[in-house]
Design a protein around this motif. Structure first.
Motif, PDB file in Angstrom:
ATOM      1  N   ARG A  56      33.191  -9.319  -3.066  1.00 27.55           N
ATOM      2  CA  ARG A  56      33.963 -10.185  -2.184  1.00 27.55           C
ATOM      3  C   ARG A  56      33.351 -10.230  -0.783  1.00 27.55           C
ATOM      4  O   ARG A  56      32.673  -9.300  -0.365  1.00 27.55           O
ATOM      5  N   ALA A  57      33.650 -11.294  -0.061  1.00 31.66           N
ATOM      6  CA  ALA A  57      33.148 -11.437   1.313  1.00 31.66           C
ATOM      7  C   ALA A  57      33.557 -10.236   2.156  1.00 31.66           C
ATOM      8  O   ALA A  57      32.774  -9.725   2.962  1.00 31.66           O
ATOM      9  N   GLY A  58      34.771  -9.755   1.963  1.00 34.86           N
ATOM     10  CA  GLY A  58      35.257  -8.612   2.726  1.00 34.86           C
ATOM     11  C   GLY A  58      34.561  -7.310   2.397  1.00 34.86           C
ATOM     12  O   GLY A  58      34.703  -6.323   3.101  1.00 34.86           O
ATOM     13  N   GLU A  59      33.808  -7.283   1.305  1.00 34.06           N
ATOM     14  CA  GLU A  59      33.046  -6.091   0.943  1.00 34.06           C
ATOM     15  C   GLU A  59      31.618  -6.166   1.474  1.00 34.06           C
ATOM     16  O   GLU A  59      30.885  -5.194   1.426  1.00 34.06           O
ATOM     17  N   PRO A  74      33.397  -1.958   7.832  1.00 30.83           N
ATOM     18  CA  PRO A  74      32.091  -1.867   8.487  1.00 30.83           C
ATOM     19  C   PRO A  74      31.025  -2.856   8.035  1.00 30.83           C
ATOM     20  O   PRO A  74      30.069  -3.087   8.752  1.00 30.83           O
ATOM     21  N   GLY A  75      31.142  -3.442   6.871  1.00 30.92           N
ATOM     22  CA  GLY A  75      30.071  -4.295   6.371  1.00 30.92           C
ATOM     23  C   GLY A  75      29.238  -3.554   5.345  1.00 30.92           C
ATOM     24  O   GLY A  75      29.530  -2.417   4.975  1.00 30.92           O
ATOM     25  N   LEU A  76      28.180  -4.204   4.886  1.00 29.89           N
ATOM     26  CA  LEU A  76      27.352  -3.666   3.810  1.00 29.89           C
ATOM     27  C   LEU A  76      26.087  -3.021   4.378  1.00 29.89           C
ATOM     28  O   LEU A  76      25.345  -3.648   5.125  1.00 29.89           O
ATOM     29  N   PHE A  77      25.839  -1.772   3.979  1.00 32.82           N
ATOM     30  CA  PHE A  77      24.664  -1.028   4.418  1.00 32.82           C
ATOM     31  C   PHE A  77      23.831  -0.629   3.202  1.00 32.82           C
ATOM     32  O   PHE A  77      24.349  -0.516   2.088  1.00 32.82           O
ATOM     33  N   TRP A  78      22.565  -0.370   3.435  1.00 26.76           N
ATOM     34  CA  TRP A  78      21.658   0.001   2.339  1.00 26.76           C
ATOM     35  C   TRP A  78      22.069   1.304   1.668  1.00 26.76           C
ATOM     36  O   TRP A  78      21.778   1.519   0.497  1.00 26.76           O
ATOM     37  N   ARG A  79      22.770   2.188   2.379  1.00 26.57           N
ATOM     38  CA  ARG A  79      23.190   3.466   1.782  1.00 26.57           C
ATOM     39  C   ARG A  79      24.163   3.254   0.615  1.00 26.57           C
ATOM     40  O   ARG A  79      24.403   4.167  -0.165  1.00 26.57           O
ATOM     41  N   GLN A  80      24.730   2.056   0.494  1.00 28.85           N
ATOM     42  CA  GLN A  80      25.677   1.772  -0.576  1.00 28.85           C
ATOM     43  C   GLN A  80      24.984   1.430  -1.901  1.00 28.85           C
ATOM     44  O   GLN A  80      25.636   1.258  -2.916  1.00 28.85           O
ATOM     45  N   PHE A  81      23.651   1.339  -1.871  1.00 28.75           N
ATOM     46  CA  PHE A  81      22.877   1.046  -3.078  1.00 28.75           C
ATOM     47  C   PHE A  81      22.227   2.310  -3.604  1.00 28.75           C
ATOM     48  O   PHE A  81      21.795   3.169  -2.836  1.00 28.75           O
ATOM     49  N   ARG A  82      22.134   2.395  -4.918  1.00 36.57           N
ATOM     50  CA  ARG A  82      21.472   3.524  -5.561  1.00 36.57           C
ATOM     51  C   ARG A  82      20.667   2.978  -6.734  1.00 36.57           C
ATOM     52  O   ARG A  82      21.149   2.118  -7.478  1.00 36.57           O
ATOM     53  N   GLU A  83      19.456   3.447  -6.902  1.00 37.60           N
ATOM     54  CA  GLU A  83      18.623   2.978  -8.009  1.00 37.60           C
ATOM     55  C   GLU A  83      19.013   3.685  -9.295  1.00 37.60           C
ATOM     56  O   GLU A  83      19.299   4.873  -9.313  1.00 37.60           O
ATOM     57  N   ASP A  84      19.004   2.900 -10.378  1.00 39.11           N
ATOM     58  CA  ASP A  84      19.310   3.419 -11.708  1.00 39.11           C
ATOM     59  C   ASP A  84      18.394   2.693 -12.690  1.00 39.11           C
ATOM     60  O   ASP A  84      18.757   1.659 -13.237  1.00 39.11           O
TER      61      ASP A  84
END
Length: 145
Positions: A56-59, A74-84
């Motif tokens: 969602r836009a709010g995420e 806070p918005g979206l930051f790279w720390r929220q991604f994890r490689e799998d």
């Protein structure tokens, strides 16, 4: 005699589903904006991420709401991604403060990793173009120069 048993649907979801034509228009607009503002794929990637992940836009966007008390996401930051493997896992906090993890397809994951370059985990995925908000994530309100 019998009653009229016709069913009336109150389908609000159908009103929010875009047609293929509407999606093509959004795609074209995102590409044109990229060319005009040289945003290095940001708008296209934003559209791609929303489309393929259901986020969602709010995420994604930094936002402030005021429902009795001031709430800032806070918005979206790279720390929220994890490689799998070939895929990225994206963890977001959404409605009612619920956390969910979304598995992105390999193609979207590859585009995101390419776009990331050497950005650190503490950098926003979609930085604000505004001089006032430099270094912060995109906002849910006008984020212009």
């Amino acid at each position: 005699m019998g009653k009229d048993l016709s069913i009336q649907w109150d389908d609000k979801l159908a009103e929010r589903i875009l047609s293929e034509r509407e999606i093509a228009k959004l795609e074209k607009a995102a590409i044109e904006v990229d060319l005009q503002h040289n945003t290095n794929k940001m708008h296209w990637l934003l559209l791609t991420l929303v489309f393929y992940s259901g986020v969602r836009a709010g995420e994604i966007a930094r936002q402030t709401s005021d429902y009795g008390k001031r709430i800032v996401t806070p918005g979206l930051f790279w720390r929220q991604f994890r490689e799998d493997g070939d895929c990225l896992l994206l963890t977001v906090t959404g409605k009612r403060n619920k956390t969910r993890t979304i598995s992105l397809d390999p193609e979207t994951s590859a585009v995101l990793l390419d776009y990331r370059g050497d950005a650190s985990n503490d950098q926003p995925v979609f930085p604000s173009p505004s001089r006032r908000d430099r270094g912060k994530p995109l906002s849910d309100i006008a984020d212009c120069g």
